[in-house]
Write an enzyme that holds these catalytic residues in place. Structure first.
Site, mmCIF file in Angstrom:
data_model
loop_
_atom_site.group_PDB
_atom_site.id
_atom_site.type_symbol
_atom_site.label_atom_id
_atom_site.label_comp_id
_atom_site.label_asym_id
_atom_site.label_seq_id
_atom_site.Cartn_x
_atom_site.Cartn_y
_atom_site.Cartn_z
ATOM 1 N N GLY A 28 45.639 35.587 42.077
ATOM 2 C CA GLY A 28 45.223 35.867 40.703
ATOM 3 C C GLY A 28 44.097 34.951 40.242
ATOM 4 O O GLY A 28 44.091 34.453 39.120
ATOM 5 N N ALA B 282 38.783 36.846 41.817
ATOM 6 C CA ALA B 282 38.764 38.019 42.705
ATOM 7 C C ALA B 282 39.973 38.915 42.440
ATOM 8 O O ALA B 282 39.845 40.137 42.342
ATOM 9 C CB ALA B 282 38.743 37.558 44.162
ATOM 10 N N SER C 213 50.450 32.465 42.203
ATOM 11 C CA SER C 213 51.304 31.286 42.165
ATOM 12 C C SER C 213 50.656 30.208 41.299
ATOM 13 O O SER C 213 49.603 29.672 41.658
ATOM 14 C CB SER C 213 51.499 30.769 43.591
ATOM 15 O OG SER C 213 51.908 29.431 43.563
ATOM 16 N N LYS D 176 21.973 33.835 30.819
ATOM 17 C CA LYS D 176 21.287 33.283 31.991
ATOM 18 C C LYS D 176 20.135 34.209 32.373
ATOM 19 O O LYS D 176 20.360 35.379 32.675
ATOM 20 C CB LYS D 176 22.278 33.157 33.159
ATOM 21 C CG LYS D 176 21.653 32.669 34.446
ATOM 22 C CD LYS D 176 22.670 32.580 35.580
ATOM 23 C CE LYS D 176 21.974 32.325 36.897
ATOM 24 N NZ LYS D 176 22.873 32.487 38.048
ATOM 25 N N LEU E 243 36.995 34.674 48.077
ATOM 26 C CA LEU E 243 36.824 33.588 49.037
ATOM 27 C C LEU E 243 37.584 33.847 50.338
ATOM 28 O O LEU E 243 37.240 33.301 51.381
ATOM 29 C CB LEU E 243 37.290 32.267 48.407
ATOM 30 C CG LEU E 243 36.478 31.829 47.171
ATOM 31 C CD1 LEU E 243 37.118 30.617 46.498
ATOM 32 C CD2 LEU E 243 35.030 31.533 47.544
HETATM 33 C C1 LIG Z 1 31.771 24.581 44.750
HETATM 34 C C2 LIG Z 1 31.845 26.011 44.347
HETATM 35 C C3 LIG Z 1 31.040 26.484 43.312
HETATM 36 C C4 LIG Z 1 31.053 27.846 42.960
HETATM 37 N N1 LIG Z 1 30.216 28.309 41.982
HETATM 38 C C5 LIG Z 1 30.133 29.647 41.772
HETATM 39 C C6 LIG Z 1 29.225 30.191 40.822
HETATM 40 O O1 LIG Z 1 28.521 29.475 40.109
HETATM 41 N N2 LIG Z 1 29.166 31.536 40.695
HETATM 42 C C7 LIG Z 1 29.950 32.378 41.439
HETATM 43 O O2 LIG Z 1 29.817 33.604 41.343
HETATM 44 N N3 LIG Z 1 30.869 31.876 42.285
HETATM 45 C C8 LIG Z 1 30.967 30.553 42.473
HETATM 46 N N4 LIG Z 1 31.885 30.071 43.347
HETATM 47 C C9 LIG Z 1 32.835 30.984 43.980
HETATM 48 C C10 LIG Z 1 33.941 31.317 42.990
HETATM 49 O O3 LIG Z 1 34.591 30.149 42.585
HETATM 50 C C11 LIG Z 1 34.947 32.255 43.649
HETATM 51 O O4 LIG Z 1 34.278 33.313 44.266
HETATM 52 C C12 LIG Z 1 35.861 32.842 42.625
HETATM 53 O O5 LIG Z 1 36.463 31.844 41.888
HETATM 54 C C13 LIG Z 1 36.926 33.691 43.285
HETATM 55 O O6 LIG Z 1 37.882 32.924 43.919
HETATM 56 P P1 LIG Z 1 39.134 33.679 44.508
HETATM 57 O O7 LIG Z 1 39.754 34.472 43.430
HETATM 58 O O8 LIG Z 1 38.703 34.379 45.747
HETATM 59 O O9 LIG Z 1 40.079 32.490 44.966
HETATM 60 P P2 LIG Z 1 40.977 31.466 44.107
HETATM 61 O O10 LIG Z 1 40.383 31.172 42.793
HETATM 62 O O11 LIG Z 1 41.246 30.310 45.025
HETATM 63 O O12 LIG Z 1 42.327 32.256 43.858
HETATM 64 C C14 LIG Z 1 43.306 32.384 44.868
HETATM 65 C C15 LIG Z 1 44.566 32.948 44.270
HETATM 66 O O13 LIG Z 1 45.491 33.178 45.308
HETATM 67 C C16 LIG Z 1 46.744 32.641 44.942
HETATM 68 N N5 LIG Z 1 47.494 32.283 46.140
HETATM 69 C C17 LIG Z 1 47.041 31.615 47.224
HETATM 70 N N6 LIG Z 1 48.043 31.443 48.103
HETATM 71 C C18 LIG Z 1 49.130 32.010 47.560
HETATM 72 C C19 LIG Z 1 50.496 32.145 47.971
HETATM 73 N N7 LIG Z 1 50.925 31.618 49.118
HETATM 74 N N8 LIG Z 1 51.341 32.790 47.159
HETATM 75 C C20 LIG Z 1 50.931 33.330 45.982
HETATM 76 N N9 LIG Z 1 49.670 33.217 45.540
HETATM 77 C C21 LIG Z 1 48.790 32.563 46.326
HETATM 78 C C22 LIG Z 1 46.384 31.438 44.078
HETATM 79 O O14 LIG Z 1 47.457 31.027 43.273
HETATM 80 C C23 LIG Z 1 45.241 32.032 43.256
HETATM 81 O O15 LIG Z 1 45.771 32.772 42.196
HETATM 82 C C24 LIG Z 1 31.915 28.720 43.659
HETATM 83 C C25 LIG Z 1 32.766 28.230 44.660
HETATM 84 C C26 LIG Z 1 32.728 26.891 45.008
HETATM 85 C C27 LIG Z 1 33.644 26.398 46.087
#
Ligand SMILES: Cc1cc2nc3c(=O)[nH]c(=O)nc-3n(C[C@H](O)[C@H](O)[C@H](O)COP(=O)(O)OP(=O)(O)OC[C@H]3O[C@@H](n4cnc5c(N)ncnc54)[C@H](O)[C@@H]3O)c2cc1C
Length: 516
Positions: free
Chosen positions: A16, A19, A43, A82, A337
Site C-alpha cells: 500500500g 504503487a 503492513s 513543477k 519499486l
Molecule cells: C531516493 C529515492 C527518491 C525518489 N524520488 C522520487 C521522485 O522524486 N519521484 C518519483 O516519481 N519517484 C521517486 N522515487 C520512487 C518512489 O518513491 C516510488 O516509486 C514510490 O514511492 C512507489 O513505491 P512502492 O509503492 O513501489 O513501494 P513502497 O513505498 O516501499 O511500498 C511497499 C508496500 O508494500 C508493503 N509490504 C512490503 N512487504 C510486505 C509484507 N511482507 N506484507 C504486507 N505488506 C508488505 C509495505 O508495507 C508498503 O505498503 C524515489 C525513490 C527513492 C529510493
C-alpha cells in the site's frame, strides 16, 4: 453478477505505497462494477519507502481519468507546480540548464525549431536556446499561471507536473479506492501458496494465519519484490554499470529560498542532490555511489547544502538500478519499486508506475490469456524502462566535470548502444529520437543535449532554401513575446496561495506571516 471460471474475479494487490494505491484506484475505477473483487494487503509495521515528491506531467491525465479534482488534490498534498528540472553542474561546474515540460520556439515550414536555432547559432545570431522556451523563462523568473486552453496561444506551449507529498497522495487514493469497494487488509505477509495444478500463486498468507486468495496478484511490495522475486525468483537485470548510484539520504528542511516552480538536481562529488520545494517544506536528498564516497561524507555534503534547518534526521535508502527480467511472471504483475528502479534523477518512478497500470488495464487478462498478455506487457514495459534508462545515462556520460573520479569514470563508461546512436544522430544531423509516446519526447532530449553542450554540427538542409533573415527575425519576435508574457504572470507562490493553498499555507496567509 455471474462468476465465469475464465474471468479474473479476484485481484490481490500486495503493498500500500504509491504503487499499490495507484493500482487500486485505477483497477477499482475500471473494473469496480464488473464484479471483480479487489483486495489490497499492506503492513503498517513494514511501512512504505516514504520518498518520491517530484512527478512528470503525465500524472495529471491519470488523476483526471480517476475523476480526481486537481485543485483539491494539490491542497491536500501541499503541492506546488513543477515546470521542469534545473540541472546544476552537470555540464561544467558552475553551468546550469532547465529541462522544461514544453516546447522550444516554433517550427518553420515544417522544420523543427532546433534546426532553425542551429542555423542561427552557426551564423552567430542565436541567443541561449532556453530564451525560446516559455516554461524555462517562467521557471527562471519564478512565475506561474495555468496553461491557456487555446492551442494557438503562447501560454499553451508548456505542461506542468506537481511537487507534492506522495504519502498524502497515496492516502487520498486509499480513501477513494475503499469508497469504490477495494477491500483493505492490514497484516504482514509471510509467504505465498501455489496451485498444485498450475504452479500459479493462489493465495498470500499473513502472519496471523489468514489467507487472501486471488487469481491475479499485483506485487507492489517495494524493493523486496515479495512475490515477483522472493517467491518466483524472476531475476533482475542489473544496470548499475550504467547508473551506479546505489544509495540516497533524504531529509526535509525549512524553506528559506524561493519556492520556485521547478525541482533542482545539483551535481556533487559522487552523485547529485535534489531540492523539491513543497508548500510547507523543502524535500532534499543526496543520491550517491558508495564506491566513491563514504556515507558520512555523503551526509555531510547533504547537510552542508541545506538552505534551512533540517526538520528530521537524514533517512538512508539503498537500491540497485535495473528492472526485473519479466515485470509480469505467471499471474504476478510487478508495479512500482518491485518491478525496477532507475534512480530519481528525472522523477520517472511514479510515471513508470502509471505506465505499468495503464498497460495492465489495457491487457487485463482472462485465466487462459495470461501468458500472451504477459508477453505483450513485458515487451511494452521493457521499452519504457530502456528509453528512460538511456535518457538518464545521457546526463551522466555527457558531463564535463574533469578531475573528479566519479564523473571521469561516468564519461568513460561503455554507453548503451542505443544511446550512442541517438547522440551520434543529433551531433551529425540534428536528429532527435521522435517517439510520440513515452516519458521523454524530443524537447526533453533537446534540453539535455544542448544543456550539456552537445550541439548539432549541421541543420536540416531545406533551411538553405529559405530566407535566413526572416527566420532570425521571427525567432527574435518569439523570444520577445516570451519575455513579455513572463513579466505579466504572478509569482509562483502567490498563484499557489490563491489557487490551492495547503492547510499550513492557508494558516500563514490568515496570520499574515510573509515567510513563504
Ligand atoms: C531516493 C529515492 C527518491 C525518489 N524520488 C522520487 C521522485 O522524486 N519521484 C518519483 O516519481 N519517484 C521517486 N522515487 C520512487 C518512489 O518513491 C516510488 O516509486 C514510490 O514511492 C512507489 O513505491 P512502492 O509503492 O513501489 O513501494 P513502497 O513505498 O516501499 O511500498 C511497499 C508496500 O508494500 C508493503 N509490504 C512490503 N512487504 C510486505 C509484507 N511482507 N506484507 C504486507 N505488506 C508488505 C509495505 O508495507 C508498503 O505498503 C524515489 C525513490 C527513492 C529510493
Amino acid at each position: 453478477m455471474s462468476i465465469n471460471a475464465n474471468f479474473v474475479n479476484n485481484v490481490v494487490i500486495v503493498g500500500g505505497g504509491t504503487a499499490g494505491w495507484m493500482t487500486a484506484a485505477a483497477l477499482s475505477h475500471k473494473f469496480g462494477n464488473t464484479g471483480t473483487q479487489i483486495t489490497l494487503v499492506e503492513s503498517a509495521e513494514i511501512g512504505t519507502v516514504g520518498v518520491g515528491e517530484a512527478t512528470l506531467p503525465h500524472i495529471r491525465f491519470f488523476n483526471a481519468a480517476m475523476g480526481i479534482d486537481e485543485t483539491d488534490l494539490m491542497a491536500r498534498t501541499q503541492a506546488t507546480f513543477k515546470l521542469g528540472i534545473e540541472f546544476c553542474g552537470w555540464g561544467k561546474e558552475g553551468e546550469s540548464y532547465i529541462h522544461p515540460f514544453g516546447d522550444y520556439g516554433e517550427p518553420h515550414n515544417g522544420i523543427a525549431f532546433h534546426h532553425l536555432w542551429t542555423q542561427q547559432r552557426l551564423a552567430g545570431n542565436a541567443k541561449r536556446i532556453c530564451e525560446y522556451s516559455l516554461p524555462v523563462m517562467m521557471a527562471e523568473a519564478n512565475r506561474y499561471a495555468m496553461p491557456d486552453a487555446d492551442p494557438n496561444a503562447l501560454l499553451s506551449t508548456f505542461g506542468y507536473a506537481y511537487q507534492f507529498d506522495a504519502s498524502l497522495y497515496a492516502a487520498h487514493l486509499s480513501q477513494l479506492s475503499q469508497k469504490r469497494g477495494v477491500k483493505r487488509v492490514e497484516g504482514k505477509i509471510t509467504h505465498a501458496k501455489r496451485s498444485a495444478d498450475t504452479g500459479r500463486i493462489s493465495a498470500v498468507v499473513l502472519e496471523n494465519g489468514a489467507q487472501v486468495e486471488g487469481d491475479l496478484f499485483v506485487d507492489c511490495s517495494g524493493f523486496r519484490g515479495l512475490l515477483i522475486e522472493q517467491e518466483l525468483k524472476t531475476g533482475y537485470e542489473d544496470w548499475s554499470h550504467y547508473l551506479p548510484c546505489n544509495r540516497a539520504l533524504a531529509v526535509p528542511c525549512e524553506p528559506s529560498g524561493p519556492i520556485g516552480p521547478y525541482t533542482r538536481a545539483t551535481a556533487r562529488k559522487a552523485g547529485w542532490q535534489w531540492r523539491i520545494p513543497l508548500q510547507h517544506r523543502i524535500g532534499n536528498g543526496h543520491v550517491y555511489c558508495s564506491d566513491y564516497i563514504s556515507d558520512d561524507e555523503a551526509a555531510a555534503i547533504l547537510i552542508d547544502n541545506l538552505e534551512g534547518p533540517a526538520i528530521a534526521e537524514p533517512r538512508p535508502l539503498f537500491f540497485k538500478t535495473g528492472r526485473r527480467n519479466k515485470l509480469w511472471n505467471g499471474n504476478v504483475v510487478s508495479i512500482g519499486l518491485s518491478g525496477g528502479f532507475l534512480e530519481p534523477l528525472e522523477s520517472t518512478s511514479i510515471h513508470l508506475i502509471q505506465q505499468g497500470i495503464t498497460a495492465l488495464v489495457e491487457l487485463f487478462p482472462t485465466q487462459d490469456s495470461m501468458e500472451e498478455d504477459a508477453a505483450e506487457y513485458n515487451a511494452m514495459m521493457r521499452l519504457e524502462f530502456d528509453r528512460v534508462r538511456d535518457f538518464l545515462v545521457l546526463h551522466y556520460v555527457a558531463n564535463q566535470r574533469e578531475g573528479e573520479k566519479f564523473w571521469d569514470d561516468m564519461r568513460r563508461m561503455e554507453w548503451p548502444a542505443s544511446l550512442k546512436e541517438k547522440v551520434a544522430a543529433f551531433v551529425h544531423s540534428g536528429i532527435i529520437p521522435s517517439y510520440d509516446v513515452g516519458a521523454f519526447l524530443p524537447p526533453s532530449w533537446l534540453a539535455v543535449f544542448v544543456g550539456q553542450n552537445i550541439v548539432p554540427q549541421a541543420y536540416d538542409p531545406r533551411l538553405d532554401h529559405l530566407d535566413s533573415a526572416a527566420i532570425a527575425s521571427s525567432m527574435e519576435e518569439r523570444r520577445r513575446q516570451i519575455a513579455d508574457a513572463v513579466n505579466t504572470l504572478p509569482v509562483h507562490m502567490d498563484f499557489v496561495r490563491g489557487h490551492c493553498p495547503g492547510a499550513m499555507v492557508a494558516e500563514m496567509v490568515a496570520e499574515k506571516i510573509p515567510s513563504l
